[in-house]
Design a protein around this motif. Structure first.
Motif, mmCIF file in Angstrom:
data_model
loop_
_atom_site.group_PDB
_atom_site.id
_atom_site.type_symbol
_atom_site.label_atom_id
_atom_site.label_comp_id
_atom_site.label_asym_id
_atom_site.label_seq_id
_atom_site.Cartn_x
_atom_site.Cartn_y
_atom_site.Cartn_z
ATOM 1 N N UNK A 1 0.752 -1.232 -0.021
ATOM 2 C CA UNK A 1 0.099 0.003 -0.005
ATOM 3 C C UNK A 1 0.773 1.335 -0.105
ATOM 4 N N UNK A 2 0.430 2.151 -1.039
ATOM 5 C CA UNK A 2 1.108 3.521 -0.845
ATOM 6 C C UNK A 2 0.025 4.549 -0.773
ATOM 7 N N UNK A 3 0.490 5.701 0.174
ATOM 8 C CA UNK A 3 -0.501 6.568 0.484
ATOM 9 C C UNK A 3 0.174 7.829 0.200
ATOM 10 N N UNK A 4 -0.444 8.540 -0.748
ATOM 11 C CA UNK A 4 -0.135 9.845 -1.228
ATOM 12 C C UNK A 4 -1.248 10.815 -0.959
ATOM 13 N N UNK A 5 -1.074 11.906 -0.341
ATOM 14 C CA UNK A 5 -2.244 12.803 0.091
ATOM 15 C C UNK A 5 -2.779 13.438 -1.231
ATOM 16 N N UNK A 6 -4.073 13.879 -1.265
ATOM 17 C CA UNK A 6 -4.903 14.202 -2.463
ATOM 18 C C UNK A 6 -4.443 15.437 -2.690
ATOM 19 N N UNK A 7 -4.027 16.441 -1.783
ATOM 20 C CA UNK A 7 -3.828 17.730 -1.930
ATOM 21 C C UNK A 7 -2.759 18.446 -0.849
ATOM 22 N N UNK A 8 -2.179 19.798 -1.330
ATOM 23 C CA UNK A 8 -1.252 20.424 -0.192
ATOM 24 C C UNK A 8 -1.335 21.691 -0.834
ATOM 25 N N UNK A 9 -1.470 22.666 0.351
ATOM 26 C CA UNK A 9 -1.392 23.963 0.144
ATOM 27 C C UNK A 9 0.451 24.361 0.189
ATOM 28 N N UNK A 10 0.932 25.161 -0.726
ATOM 29 C CA UNK A 10 2.276 25.707 -0.699
ATOM 30 C C UNK A 10 2.505 26.191 0.947
ATOM 31 N N UNK A 11 3.696 26.019 1.099
ATOM 32 C CA UNK A 11 4.420 26.190 2.498
ATOM 33 C C UNK A 11 3.937 25.190 3.526
ATOM 34 N N UNK A 12 3.454 23.857 3.058
ATOM 35 C CA UNK A 12 2.801 23.076 4.010
ATOM 36 C C UNK A 12 3.738 21.574 3.549
ATOM 37 N N UNK A 13 3.421 20.542 4.424
ATOM 38 C CA UNK A 13 4.011 19.326 4.049
ATOM 39 C C UNK A 13 3.076 18.119 4.124
#
Length: 160
Positions: free
Chosen positions: A52-64
């Motif tokens: 299983x690989x988990x990759x978040x769906x979104x991120x805002x710049x200046x975040x991790x």
């Protein structure tokens, strides 16, 4: 009555004559002069690869974000690799845009190390089974236009 008995007898004989399937195997023939005899048996078990690989769906710049793997079962000598393989820009640059066309350049870092398109960001072998990496999406120091900036980053998961 004779016909009925004959039919029953024919059906009984047909059922009794069904072929028996014999398994192939090793045959050890008794040798009165041999002190011992051996035979082998092939033992197999097929384990299917899984992970299983988990990759978040979104991120805002200046975040991790945390990209993680779990339950890694792959062939001996191989690893599950997560690679950053592209962006929404035709030249694969780290750029986000507004619907009106304003652009912002950003960077992606793993710790303090910059990440480039084509980099393997995570490599996991079955002995690790679970692993993760934190990616920071660094906003630019300055910008000119207000608006909602959007773009995508593409990851590819391979077993090699």
């Amino acid at each position: 009555m004779k016909r009925i008995l004959t039919m029953i007898l024919v059906i009984t004989m047909m059922v009794a004559m069904s072929a028996t399937a014999f398994a192939t195997g090793n045959t050890v023939v008794y040798d009165k002069d041999a002190t011992s005899q051996t035979s082998g048996l092939s033992v197999t078990y097929n384990v299917q690869p899984t992970f299983s690989v988990t990759i978040p769906a979104s991120v805002a710049l200046d975040n991790s974000v945390i990209v993680s793997t779990s339950d890694v079962v792959v062939e001996y000598g191989k690893a599950v690799k997560v690679k950053l393989t592209g962006t929404s820009e035709t030249d694969n640059s780290f750029v986000v845009k507004t619907d009106e066309g304003a652009t912002l350049n950003y960077a992606v870092k793993r710790g303090e190390v910059p990440v480039s398109v084509g980099d393997t960001i995570l490599s996991v072998t079955p002995t690790d089974t679970t692993a993760s990496v934190e990616l920071t999406f660094v906003k630019p120091e300055s910008y000119v236009y207000a608006g909602l900036y959007k773009g995508t980053v593409t990851f590819t998961i391979v077993v090699e």
